[in-house]
Design an enzyme around this catalytic site. Structure first.
Site, PDB file in Angstrom:
ATOM      1  N   GLY A   1       0.844  -1.186   0.000  1.00  0.00           N
ATOM      2  CA  GLY A   1       0.000   0.000   0.000  1.00  0.00           C
ATOM      3  C   GLY A   1       0.874   1.229   0.000  1.00  0.00           C
ATOM      4  N   ASN A   2       0.325   2.338  -0.419  1.00  0.00           N
ATOM      5  CA  ASN A   2       1.067   3.584  -0.361  1.00  0.00           C
ATOM      6  C   ASN A   2       0.120   4.754  -0.535  1.00  0.00           C
ATOM      7  OD1 ASN A   2       0.779   3.677  -3.335  1.00  0.00           O
ATOM      8  ND2 ASN A   2       2.336   2.083  -3.284  1.00  0.00           N
TER       9      ASN A   2
ATOM     10  N   HIS B   1      -4.173  -3.048  -1.140  1.00  0.00           N
ATOM     11  CA  HIS B   1      -4.662  -4.337  -1.636  1.00  0.00           C
ATOM     12  C   HIS B   1      -5.764  -4.817  -0.685  1.00  0.00           C
ATOM     13  CE1 HIS B   1      -0.847  -5.411  -4.176  1.00  0.00           C
ATOM     14  NE2 HIS B   1      -1.322  -4.213  -4.439  1.00  0.00           N
TER      15      HIS B   1
ATOM     16  N   HIS C   1      -3.199   3.826  -2.473  1.00  0.00           N
ATOM     17  CA  HIS C   1      -3.305   2.513  -3.114  1.00  0.00           C
ATOM     18  C   HIS C   1      -3.203   1.443  -2.036  1.00  0.00           C
ATOM     19  CE1 HIS C   1      -2.671  -0.938  -5.576  1.00  0.00           C
ATOM     20  NE2 HIS C   1      -1.403  -1.069  -5.241  1.00  0.00           N
TER      21      HIS C   1
ATOM     22  N   SER D   1      10.018   2.909   0.049  1.00  0.00           N
ATOM     23  CA  SER D   1       9.804   1.511  -0.301  1.00  0.00           C
ATOM     24  C   SER D   1      10.278   0.597   0.832  1.00  0.00           C
ATOM     25  CB  SER D   1      10.604   1.217  -1.578  1.00  0.00           C
ATOM     26  OG  SER D   1      10.399  -0.094  -1.975  1.00  0.00           O
ATOM     27  N   GLY D   2       9.437  -0.351   1.203  1.00  0.00           N
ATOM     28  CA  GLY D   2       9.856  -1.436   2.092  1.00  0.00           C
ATOM     29  C   GLY D   2      10.238  -1.085   3.526  1.00  0.00           C
TER      30      GLY D   2
ATOM     31  N   SER E   1       8.424   4.524  -2.801  1.00  0.00           N
ATOM     32  CA  SER E   1       7.581   3.368  -3.072  1.00  0.00           C
ATOM     33  C   SER E   1       7.590   3.079  -4.573  1.00  0.00           C
ATOM     34  CB  SER E   1       6.168   3.706  -2.602  1.00  0.00           C
ATOM     35  OG  SER E   1       5.267   2.800  -3.139  1.00  0.00           O
TER      36      SER E   1
ATOM     37  N   TYR F   1     -26.055  18.379   3.043  1.00  0.00           N
ATOM     38  CA  TYR F   1     -25.795  17.408   4.101  1.00  0.00           C
ATOM     39  C   TYR F   1     -24.718  17.954   5.041  1.00  0.00           C
ATOM     40  CZ  TYR F   1     -24.553  12.886   6.156  1.00  0.00           C
ATOM     41  OH  TYR F   1     -24.294  11.855   7.006  1.00  0.00           O
TER      42      TYR F   1
ATOM     43  N   HIS G   1      -5.298  -6.471  -9.948  1.00  0.00           N
ATOM     44  CA  HIS G   1      -4.343  -5.863  -9.025  1.00  0.00           C
ATOM     45  C   HIS G   1      -5.052  -5.342  -7.770  1.00  0.00           C
ATOM     46  CE1 HIS G   1      -0.782  -2.783  -8.580  1.00  0.00           C
ATOM     47  NE2 HIS G   1      -1.145  -3.317  -7.445  1.00  0.00           N
TER      48      HIS G   1
ATOM     49  N   ASP H   1     -23.381   8.043  -1.782  1.00  0.00           N
ATOM     50  CA  ASP H   1     -22.927   9.212  -1.018  1.00  0.00           C
ATOM     51  C   ASP H   1     -21.527   9.644  -1.441  1.00  0.00           C
ATOM     52  OD1 ASP H   1     -25.109   9.717   0.587  1.00  0.00           O
ATOM     53  OD2 ASP H   1     -24.453   8.371   2.195  1.00  0.00           O
TER      54      ASP H   1
HETATM   55 ZN   LIG Z   1      -0.338  -2.831  -5.557  1.00  0.00          ZN
END
Ligand SMILES: [Zn+2]
Length: 233
Positions: free
Chosen positions: A27-28, A96, A94, A44-45, A73, A226, A168, A119
């Site tokens: 994720g990022n 998963h 992003h 990254s990582g 990332s 709203y 993905h 909504d």
């Molecule tokens: Zn991904």
């Protein structure tokens, strides 16, 4: 890059973890500063427990590192394509997350089955085309971004701030990294509910245009009513 912006991006990344949307490091989240023409993204990582604002990576809009010791990332080129193509967005996330990813793996867009979806998203959540071998072999992450942009050729990205990349997983965006992460949370919930809805009734139809528009437009746009919008309250 101001510390506040680094903290915002770190917080958006941690929000994805807190909400259970990120398994391991899949994720990022990132933010763009349009004035400075800079992007901030998670390194990254690096484990989330140890991540500090100073670990975040600042790049220019071509992905060249401007600040930070670590590598960005690997999803950075996808985020850069989105920032170029969608000029009014300020953050991208992003994950998963399981239900949204299940729809992405099934290469199915998520129909709007109820008002929770309506909504937040003014239409079904699009799914991209399956990427071709040559798009995967080189510039994969950049081509992932292009596939998303293509899916929005006839869809308003501001009214539907989410997409499923085929095989993905989901990407979401918003005016800020916090909004992008929030949309990722809502998308996962909507994906989960849509899955159960179809289990209960396989012949269910998406909600009608009137109900969809009612729910979307009461929260978004010039006639939104709203929430606490009255002045003086
Ligand atoms: Zn991904």
């Amino acid at each position: 890059m101001r510390l506040q912006r680094l903290e915002e991006v770190l917080d958006a990344n941690l929000e994805l973890v807190r909400r259970g949307l990120v398994l391991h490091t899949f994720g990022n989240a990132s933010a763009v500063s349009r004035e400075e023409k800079l992007v901030v993204i998670k390194p990254s990582g690096v484990s989330y427990d140890e991540m500090k604002p100073a670990n975040l990576v600042v790049t220019d809009l071509d992905g060249k590192i401007v600040e930070g010791e670590l590598n960005p990332s690997s999803g950075l080129p996808t985020h850069l394509v989105l920032y170029r193509a969608f000029p009014n967005i300020g953050g991208v996330a992003h994950t998963h997350s399981e239900y949204a990813t299940a729809w992405a793996q099934a290469c199915r867009s998520i129909p709007c089955f109820g008002t929770t979806h309506a909504d937040y998203f003014h239409g079904p959540i699009p799914v991209t085309s399956v990427m071709k071998d040559e798009e995967i072999a080189s510039d994969y992450e950049k081509n992932t971004g292009q596939a998303i942009v293509q899916a929005f050729e006839h869809v308003n990205h501001a009214a539907i701030p989410a997409v499923l990349v085929a095989n993905h997983g989901p990407f979401t965006w918003g005016p800020t990294p916090k909004a992008a992460a929030h949309n990722a949370v809502i998308l996962e919930s909507v994906a989960r509910m849509a899955y159960f809805t179809l289990q209960i009734n396989q012949r269910v139809e998406p909600i009608g245009r009137e109900l969809h528009a009612k729910h979307y437009l009461r929260k978004h746009g010039s006639n939104a009513y709203y929430g606490q919008t009255r002045k003086g309250n």
